[in-house]
Design an enzyme around this catalytic site. Structure first.
Site, PDB file in Angstrom:
ATOM      1  N   ALA A  16       0.834  -1.199   0.000  1.00 13.68           N
ATOM      2  CA  ALA A  16       0.000   0.000   0.000  1.00 13.68           C
ATOM      3  C   ALA A  16       0.868   1.248   0.000  1.00 13.68           C
ATOM      4  O   ALA A  16       0.555   2.249  -0.671  1.00 13.68           O
ATOM      5  CB  ALA A  16      -0.929   0.004   1.213  1.00 13.68           C
ATOM      6  N   SER A  36      -7.806   1.341   7.339  1.00 19.13           N
ATOM      7  CA  SER A  36      -7.117   0.290   8.067  1.00 19.13           C
ATOM      8  C   SER A  36      -8.065  -0.206   9.142  1.00 19.13           C
ATOM      9  O   SER A  36      -9.061   0.451   9.468  1.00 19.13           O
ATOM     10  CB  SER A  36      -5.827   0.824   8.688  1.00 19.13           C
ATOM     11  OG  SER A  36      -5.241  -0.138   9.564  1.00 19.13           O
ATOM     12  N   ARG A  37      -7.757  -1.345   9.725  1.00 18.71           N
ATOM     13  CA  ARG A  37      -8.544  -1.803  10.873  1.00 18.71           C
ATOM     14  C   ARG A  37      -8.209  -1.000  12.114  1.00 18.71           C
ATOM     15  O   ARG A  37      -8.890  -1.087  13.127  1.00 18.71           O
ATOM     16  CB  ARG A  37      -8.286  -3.299  11.094  1.00 18.71           C
ATOM     17  CG  ARG A  37      -8.893  -4.186  10.029  1.00 18.71           C
ATOM     18  CD  ARG A  37      -8.453  -5.621  10.158  1.00 18.71           C
ATOM     19  NE  ARG A  37      -7.019  -5.781   9.936  1.00 18.71           N
ATOM     20  CZ  ARG A  37      -6.384  -6.938   9.950  1.00 18.71           C
ATOM     21  NH1 ARG A  37      -7.060  -8.044  10.182  1.00 18.71           N
ATOM     22  NH2 ARG A  37      -5.087  -7.001   9.736  1.00 18.71           N
ATOM     23  N   HIS A  79      -8.569 -10.452  -0.436  1.00 15.61           N
ATOM     24  CA  HIS A  79      -8.752  -9.765  -1.708  1.00 15.61           C
ATOM     25  C   HIS A  79     -10.159  -9.925  -2.267  1.00 15.61           C
ATOM     26  O   HIS A  79     -10.775  -8.949  -2.710  1.00 15.61           O
ATOM     27  CB  HIS A  79      -7.734 -10.282  -2.731  1.00 15.61           C
ATOM     28  CG  HIS A  79      -6.343  -9.774  -2.500  1.00 15.61           C
ATOM     29  ND1 HIS A  79      -5.299 -10.023  -3.369  1.00 15.61           N
ATOM     30  CD2 HIS A  79      -5.817  -9.015  -1.505  1.00 15.61           C
ATOM     31  CE1 HIS A  79      -4.209  -9.449  -2.905  1.00 15.61           C
ATOM     32  NE2 HIS A  79      -4.496  -8.842  -1.780  1.00 15.61           N
ATOM     33  N   LYS A  97      -2.029  -8.279  -6.843  1.00 17.22           N
ATOM     34  CA  LYS A  97      -1.818  -9.707  -7.083  1.00 17.22           C
ATOM     35  C   LYS A  97      -1.460 -10.412  -5.770  1.00 17.22           C
ATOM     36  O   LYS A  97      -0.930  -9.764  -4.860  1.00 17.22           O
ATOM     37  CB  LYS A  97      -0.746  -9.915  -8.160  1.00 17.22           C
ATOM     38  CG  LYS A  97       0.644  -9.354  -7.805  1.00 17.22           C
ATOM     39  CD  LYS A  97       1.412 -10.285  -6.892  1.00 17.22           C
ATOM     40  CE  LYS A  97       2.539  -9.617  -6.200  1.00 17.22           C
ATOM     41  NZ  LYS A  97       3.053 -10.400  -5.054  1.00 17.22           N
ATOM     42  N   ARG A 165       3.979 -13.118   7.061  1.00 15.97           N
ATOM     43  CA  ARG A 165       2.985 -13.313   6.000  1.00 15.97           C
ATOM     44  C   ARG A 165       3.479 -14.237   4.891  1.00 15.97           C
ATOM     45  O   ARG A 165       2.723 -15.054   4.360  1.00 15.97           O
ATOM     46  CB  ARG A 165       2.618 -11.956   5.396  1.00 15.97           C
ATOM     47  CG  ARG A 165       1.639 -12.029   4.240  1.00 15.97           C
ATOM     48  CD  ARG A 165       1.546 -10.696   3.530  1.00 15.97           C
ATOM     49  NE  ARG A 165       2.796 -10.315   2.924  1.00 15.97           N
ATOM     50  CZ  ARG A 165       3.265 -10.830   1.786  1.00 15.97           C
ATOM     51  NH1 ARG A 165       2.586 -11.770   1.138  1.00 15.97           N
ATOM     52  NH2 ARG A 165       4.418 -10.420   1.278  1.00 15.97           N
TER      53      ARG A 165
END
Length: 356
Positions: A16, A36-37, A79, A97, A165
């Site tokens: 981002a 954002s959260r 996504h 992607k 991640r």
């Protein structure tokens, strides 16, 4: 700004940030909002990149006025849901992607965008680099003869912990989805539909692939050989070979600022090509061009090709024994107003690996 395109970004992670940086280098691009959260993270991101508004939830951004296009930069398994949310809110969408986790999810997103007649594009930024355009022009000119082979690799040493991640199966970790999509996408763009797939991989301690190699036979008769790795720092080269010679995207192909042609008569030549900003600039420019022109997809990254690429990766994962929770999750039907169920494409069978 009269003809500005107002962007919203879902997520505040590394990708981002790269995208927000690119927006600052594109004329007519305005970062209207970020979500954002965590409101604190969204506000910090907004301050750093001069976003107009910060939101503490993705839904707030999707429903907000004054946003034309939404860039989905959340973790891979989110996504599909995030793209569907933005499309249902009437926004055009650019999805980082991998487009989704699998073909079933991708079909649902594409079907909704088409039914609502909204712009949708996979953010495969390397497909819009001027160096890649030059490679296609050289192939079309016949200079290297009839093309029969593409060889490409993408790898780096991922010195992350198992919770990162990249290695976390719950976050869509693995070299194929993160890195392998790059050589795969370019190979199919150059050689066309995929007829046959052969793949092997090394699976790591967390169960995701840490390196994968795959050979594709394309319907036109050409072959591509691609690899991706979190274990090795590879050259990240892309070479297209024909009957009279080859053309290479120099340095790392995703950072190429020139291409070199070498022919069977011993001659070579190098063509310098632009590379604006951090490279993401070119895909932003394409998305804005399409949006302003009223196009529903980009000619350079068609939705049918995005679907086909997801099908190829599904088959590669089947062959290497890699599955995610999203593969077993039932796709939620889309509801029209009044309760009627839309045809979301979620259960439509597709021939594995075939570019439709």
């Amino acid at each position: 700004m009269a003809n500005a395109v107002r962007w919203g970004i879902l997520g505040t992670g590394k990708i981002a940030r790269a995208f927000a940086t690119a927006l600052g280098d594109v004329p007519g691009a305005v970062l209207a909002a970020v979500a954002s959260r965590s409101l604190e993270k969204a506000q910090a991101f907004a301050q750093e990149f001069n976003a107009v508004t910060a939101y503490a939830s993705y839904h707030e951004l999707a429903d907000a006025e004054g946003i034309d296009l939404v860039y989905v930069a959340t973790p891979h398994p989110q996504h599909a849901d995030n793209a569907l949310m933005a499309l249902r809110a009437g926004k055009g969408v650019l999805v980082e992607k991998p487009f989704t986790m699998n073909l079933r999810e991708a079909e649902q997103v594409v079907t909704l965008a088409r039914s609502r007649r909204l712009f949708l594009m996979e953010a495969m930024w390397t497909r819009f680099l001027p160096a890649f355009d030059e490679v296609r022009r050289i192939i079309a000119s016949g200079e290297i003869g009839t093309v029969h082979q593409v060889v490409a690799d993408f790898g780096f040493t991922a010195n992350f912990g198992p919770e990162h991640r990249a290695f976390n199966p719950e976050l869509g970790g693995g070299a194929l989805l993160d890195l392998g999509i790059y050589p795969l996408s370019i190979a199919t763009a150059l050689l066309g539909p995929v007829a046959e797939i052969r793949a092997q991989a090394e699976l790591g301690a967390t169960g995701v692939d840490v390196q994968t190699g795959f050979t594709l036979r394309h319907e036109g008769g050409g072959m591509s050989v691609s690899s991706c790795s979190f274990q090795a720092r590879t050259p990240c080269e892309l070479t297209v070979s024909g009957t009279r010679g080859h053309v290479r995207m120099n340095t790392m192909f995703h950072r190429a600022k020139s291409v070199t042609v070498a022919l069977d008569d011993g001659s070579t030549r190098t063509v310098d090509t632009p590379y604006l900003g951090n490279g993401y600039v070119h895909e932003v420019m394409e998305a804005q061009r399409c949006f302003r022109a009223g196009l529903l997809e980009s000619p350079g990254m068609k939705l049918e090709e995005t679907l086909a690429l997801m099908g190829v990766m599904d088959e590669i994962r089947r062959q290497i024994g890699l599955a995610y929770d999203s593969d077993r999750r039932r796709v939620r039907p889309l509801q029209r107003e009044g309760g009627e169920v839309e045809d979301d494409g979620g259960w439509r069978r597709t021939e594995p690996g075939r570019v439709r």
